[in-house]
Design a protein around this motif. Structure first.
Motif, PDB file in Angstrom:
ATOM      1  N   LEU A   1       0.622  -1.276  -0.003  1.00 56.15           N
ATOM      2  CA  LEU A   1      -0.066  -0.034   0.139  1.00 56.15           C
ATOM      3  C   LEU A   1       0.853   1.362   0.058  1.00 56.15           C
ATOM      4  CD1 LEU A   1      -2.873   1.159   0.126  1.00 56.15           C
ATOM      5  CD2 LEU A   1      -2.796   1.016   2.549  1.00 56.15           C
ATOM      6  N   CYS A   2       2.179   1.291   0.661  1.00 56.53           N
ATOM      7  CA  CYS A   2       2.929   2.421   0.656  1.00 56.53           C
ATOM      8  C   CYS A   2       3.330   2.667  -0.685  1.00 56.53           C
ATOM      9  CB  CYS A   2       4.381   2.092   1.444  1.00 56.53           C
ATOM     10  SG  CYS A   2       3.629   2.023   3.541  1.00 56.53           S
ATOM     11  N   VAL A   3       3.650   1.647  -1.704  1.00 55.12           N
ATOM     12  CA  VAL A   3       4.102   1.849  -3.102  1.00 55.12           C
ATOM     13  C   VAL A   3       3.110   2.618  -3.872  1.00 55.12           C
ATOM     14  CG1 VAL A   3       4.765   0.764  -5.049  1.00 55.12           C
ATOM     15  CG2 VAL A   3       5.763   0.054  -2.882  1.00 55.12           C
ATOM     16  N   ILE A   4       1.867   2.313  -3.563  1.00 55.57           N
ATOM     17  CA  ILE A   4       0.666   2.901  -4.146  1.00 55.57           C
ATOM     18  C   ILE A   4       0.392   4.212  -3.687  1.00 55.57           C
ATOM     19  CG2 ILE A   4      -1.788   2.455  -4.607  1.00 55.57           C
ATOM     20  CD1 ILE A   4      -1.716  -0.306  -4.083  1.00 55.57           C
ATOM     21  N   GLN A   5       0.568   4.378  -2.366  1.00 57.44           N
ATOM     22  CA  GLN A   5       0.437   5.946  -2.097  1.00 57.44           C
ATOM     23  C   GLN A   5       1.691   6.806  -2.448  1.00 57.44           C
ATOM     24  OE1 GLN A   5       0.366   4.786   2.109  1.00 57.44           O
ATOM     25  NE2 GLN A   5      -1.718   4.989   2.404  1.00 57.44           N
ATOM     26  N   GLU A   6       2.734   6.198  -2.525  1.00 55.40           N
ATOM     27  CA  GLU A   6       3.937   7.175  -3.251  1.00 55.40           C
ATOM     28  C   GLU A   6       3.769   7.225  -4.601  1.00 55.40           C
ATOM     29  OE1 GLU A   6       7.040   9.078  -3.337  1.00 55.40           O
ATOM     30  OE2 GLU A   6       6.400   8.285  -1.491  1.00 55.40           O
ATOM     31  N   LEU A   7       3.131   6.304  -5.276  1.00 55.42           N
ATOM     32  CA  LEU A   7       2.662   6.502  -6.737  1.00 55.42           C
ATOM     33  C   LEU A   7       1.836   7.860  -6.912  1.00 55.42           C
ATOM     34  CD1 LEU A   7       2.460   6.107  -9.953  1.00 55.42           C
ATOM     35  CD2 LEU A   7       0.978   4.374  -9.557  1.00 55.42           C
ATOM     36  N   GLN A   8       0.734   7.815  -5.861  1.00 53.60           N
ATOM     37  CA  GLN A   8      -0.285   8.836  -5.967  1.00 53.60           C
ATOM     38  C   GLN A   8       0.603  10.392  -5.855  1.00 53.60           C
ATOM     39  OE1 GLN A   8      -3.573   9.580  -6.537  1.00 53.60           O
ATOM     40  NE2 GLN A   8      -4.013  10.940  -5.370  1.00 53.60           N
ATOM     41  N   LYS A   9       1.373  10.127  -5.028  1.00 49.97           N
ATOM     42  CA  LYS A   9       2.153  11.556  -4.659  1.00 49.97           C
ATOM     43  C   LYS A   9       3.011  12.061  -5.796  1.00 49.97           C
ATOM     44  CE  LYS A   9       3.013  10.931   0.243  1.00 49.97           C
ATOM     45  NZ  LYS A   9       3.948  10.320   1.426  1.00 49.97           N
ATOM     46  N   LYS A  10       3.671  11.130  -6.604  1.00 50.67           N
ATOM     47  CA  LYS A  10       4.286  11.492  -8.125  1.00 50.67           C
ATOM     48  C   LYS A  10       3.488  11.673  -9.049  1.00 50.67           C
ATOM     49  CE  LYS A  10       6.404   7.192  -7.746  1.00 50.67           C
ATOM     50  NZ  LYS A  10       7.537   5.954  -8.351  1.00 50.67           N
ATOM     51  N   VAL A  11       2.323  11.107  -9.145  1.00 51.31           N
ATOM     52  CA  VAL A  11       1.288  11.442 -10.260  1.00 51.31           C
ATOM     53  C   VAL A  11       0.870  13.027 -10.145  1.00 51.31           C
ATOM     54  CG1 VAL A  11      -0.988  10.861 -10.933  1.00 51.31           C
ATOM     55  CG2 VAL A  11       0.529   8.999 -10.589  1.00 51.31           C
ATOM     56  N   LEU A  12       0.580  13.411  -8.941  1.00 54.41           N
ATOM     57  CA  LEU A  12       0.052  14.774  -8.658  1.00 54.41           C
ATOM     58  C   LEU A  12       0.854  15.707  -8.983  1.00 54.41           C
ATOM     59  CD1 LEU A  12      -1.247  14.292  -5.133  1.00 54.41           C
ATOM     60  CD2 LEU A  12      -2.781  14.587  -7.089  1.00 54.41           C
ATOM     61  N   LYS A  13       2.275  15.507  -9.186  1.00 58.27           N
ATOM     62  CA  LYS A  13       3.408  16.252  -9.957  1.00 58.27           C
ATOM     63  C   LYS A  13       3.467  16.459 -11.294  1.00 58.27           C
ATOM     64  CE  LYS A  13       6.187  15.562  -5.687  1.00 58.27           C
ATOM     65  NZ  LYS A  13       7.594  15.245  -5.378  1.00 58.27           N
ATOM     66  N   LEU A  14       2.588  15.535 -12.078  1.00 60.83           N
ATOM     67  CA  LEU A  14       2.714  15.215 -13.439  1.00 60.83           C
ATOM     68  C   LEU A  14       1.519  16.050 -14.220  1.00 60.83           C
ATOM     69  CD1 LEU A  14       3.085  11.347 -13.562  1.00 60.83           C
ATOM     70  CD2 LEU A  14       4.933  12.968 -13.548  1.00 60.83           C
ATOM     71  N   ASN A  15       1.661  15.998 -15.513  1.00 62.55           N
ATOM     72  CA  ASN A  15       0.939  17.088 -16.205  1.00 62.55           C
ATOM     73  C   ASN A  15      -0.185  15.945 -16.906  1.00 62.55           C
ATOM     74  OD1 ASN A  15      -0.695  18.783 -17.694  1.00 62.55           O
ATOM     75  ND2 ASN A  15       1.273  19.705 -18.850  1.00 62.55           N
ATOM     76  N   PRO A  16      -1.560  15.853 -16.388  1.00 66.44           N
ATOM     77  CA  PRO A  16      -2.283  15.078 -17.253  1.00 66.44           C
ATOM     78  C   PRO A  16      -2.827  15.485 -18.726  1.00 66.44           C
ATOM     79  CG  PRO A  16      -3.501  16.200 -15.554  1.00 66.44           C
ATOM     80  CD  PRO A  16      -2.058  16.621 -15.654  1.00 66.44           C
ATOM     81  N   ARG A  17      -2.515  16.921 -18.811  1.00 62.40           N
ATOM     82  CA  ARG A  17      -2.972  17.579 -20.297  1.00 62.40           C
ATOM     83  C   ARG A  17      -1.713  18.124 -20.883  1.00 62.40           C
ATOM     84  NH1 ARG A  17      -7.966  20.553 -20.604  1.00 62.40           N
ATOM     85  NH2 ARG A  17      -6.958  21.955 -18.991  1.00 62.40           N
ATOM     86  N   PRO A  18      -0.634  17.271 -21.434  1.00 56.10           N
ATOM     87  CA  PRO A  18       0.473  18.062 -22.188  1.00 56.10           C
ATOM     88  C   PRO A  18       0.247  19.041 -23.273  1.00 56.10           C
ATOM     89  CG  PRO A  18       0.346  15.781 -22.570  1.00 56.10           C
ATOM     90  CD  PRO A  18      -0.476  15.874 -21.588  1.00 56.10           C
ATOM     91  N   GLY A  19      -0.666  18.922 -23.982  1.00 55.63           N
ATOM     92  CA  GLY A  19      -0.736  19.728 -25.071  1.00 55.63           C
ATOM     93  C   GLY A  19      -1.890  21.058 -24.703  1.00 55.63           C
TER      94      GLY A  19
END
Length: 429
Positions: A195-213
């Protein structure tokens, strides 16, 4: 079995430069078409752009039309940025044509919605070659562009910065819906990923751009030039007019035409022959573009008649494929043609893509998702601001007032797409 020599004849289509550019002509906005013709006129002395009333520039200029339609302002586009990167690469002519086609097929978020099989069929090349060029595109900036889905877009970005793990890849590619809805314990149970790995992925995803264009969206809301104008006569009949102030065409330069007829110099004749060939296909391409757009608009007038008569709440379900079948063309032709085109109606100016919607149950009939969104917007606008309606109550209101049955989750999705806050955040004191 004895070895033997044998011949096999196969037929394989090749996408020429002319065909590639003809496809580009179809999906160009009016402003892009004008810039393209200007560029061609500078390169080819035979090409002369016909007189026009309006000019696209960064200045706020108005046409001579009595309606004074505002002109679209040009900004740097996603396509421009990607094409510039493509030109710095050492690739073959065929690869450049495929890559250019992929770039002009991206939606406003930078996603590639067509699958590789469809693209390979359209471009008459091997699927493997298309997949190779898709992978090349996905390494362009902004990172994540060219992805087929949100999950792939996020993974491309994670992999690029070196933060993506094997567990991250499994979660994003196989369990993305569960991850998005935070059903993390179910993922942990099925995959044994901590579960810690999944939670860490959530933190990383929040820093990404879901709409790069999205930062490169092509049209400024304040300046949209409609390609067509729909009006209703006093008799009630609907008519569609082409916005001729921005209806460009080309003709052959008369001076060069006379020179071509009188010259006996072989080099001059060869030079003019090559340029005449380009002029010819470009002229045909513009006419094909005009005819295709005309057919699509006339068909929309028939298939979405209730919208043009009574407004957005009367939008009918309509897919690209249904309209394509109606005018007997390929679905991808309609998809490209409606991109970056606008229609002025008695109820406002809309992108052509607006008229294609999914269907939702309405009693014994069907209604469009656009109609439902309009209904939700109307319900929220008229609610008691001291006691705003929850999504569950909006579901009830839709059933009572509009005979539309959808789930609370669908209401929440449409509300977010309309930029309407949750009921707790809409409350005023």
């Amino acid at each position: 079995m004895e070895p033997s020599l044998w011949q096999q004849q196969t037929l394989k289509l090749h996408m020429s430069t002319e065909l590639s550019q003809a496809i580009s002509l179809l999906q160009f906005s009016t402003a892009d078409l004008f810039e393209f013709l200007q560029e061609k006129a500078l390169q080819n002395p035979l090409i002369q752009i016909n007189d026009f009333h309006g000019a696209f520039s960064k200045r706020k200029h108005y046409s001579s039309s009595s309606e004074q339609l505002p002109v679209k302002e040009r900004k740097g586009t996603l396509e421009d940025y990607l094409i510039a990167q493509m030109r710095d690469m050492k690739i073959t002519g065929e690869e450049a044509r495929i890559l250019q086609h992929l770039i002009y097929s991206l939606n406003s978020n930078g996603y590639l919605q067509e699958n590789t099989d469809e693209l390979a069929s359209l471009l008459a090349v091997d699927v493997e070659k298309v997949e190779e060029m898709v992978r090349v595109l996905q390494q362009f900036e902004p990172i994540g562009v060219g992805a087929h889905s949100l999950a792939q877009c996020l993974w491309i970005q994670l992999d690029y910065v070196g933060e993506g793990t094997e567990e991250d890849y499994i979660i994003l590619t196989e369990y993305f819906d569960q991850f998005a809805f935070k059903k993390w314990k179910a993922i942990e149970k099925e995959t044994s990923i901590n579960l810690c790995v999944i939670q860490e992925l959530q933190k990383k995803v929040l820093k990404l751009n879901p709409r790069p264009g999205a930062a490169y969206e092509r049209v400024s809301d304040a300046y949209v030039t409609p390609d067509f104008i729909v009006k209703q006569k006093a008799s009630g009949k609907l008519i569609v007019l082409r916005n001729n102030d921005y209806n460009y065409d080309i003709q052959m330069d008369k001076m060069y035409k006379r020179g071509a007829a009188s010259s006996t110099n072989k080099e001059v004749q060869a030079y003019l022959k090559d340029h005449y060939k380009e002029f010819s296909w470009l002229s045909k391409g513009i006419e094909t573009r005009r005819e295709t757009l005309g057919k699509i608009m006339e068909s929309l007038l028939v298939l979405q008649k209730s919208f043009f008569l009574d407004g957005p709440t009367n939008m009918k379900p309509l897919t690209l494929r249904e309209l394509a079948d109606f005018i007997d063309v390929h679905e991808s032709t309609v998809s490209r043609a409606v991109k970056n085109k606008y229609v002025q109606t008695p109820f406002g100016t809309y992108p052509m893509q607006y008229f294609f919607t999914t269907s939702i149950a309405k009693g014994l009939e069907e209604t469009s998702s656009t109609s439902v969104k309009t209904a939700i917007k109307h319900i929220v606008q008229n609610e008691d601001k001291n006691k705003p309606l929850s999504d569950k109550k909006i579901v009830s209101q839709l059933k009572e007032q509009y005979d539309v049955s959808i789930s609370r989750r669908t209401v929440a999705k449409y509300r977010e797409q309309l930029n309407i806050l949750a009921s707790s955040l809409r409350k005023t004191y």
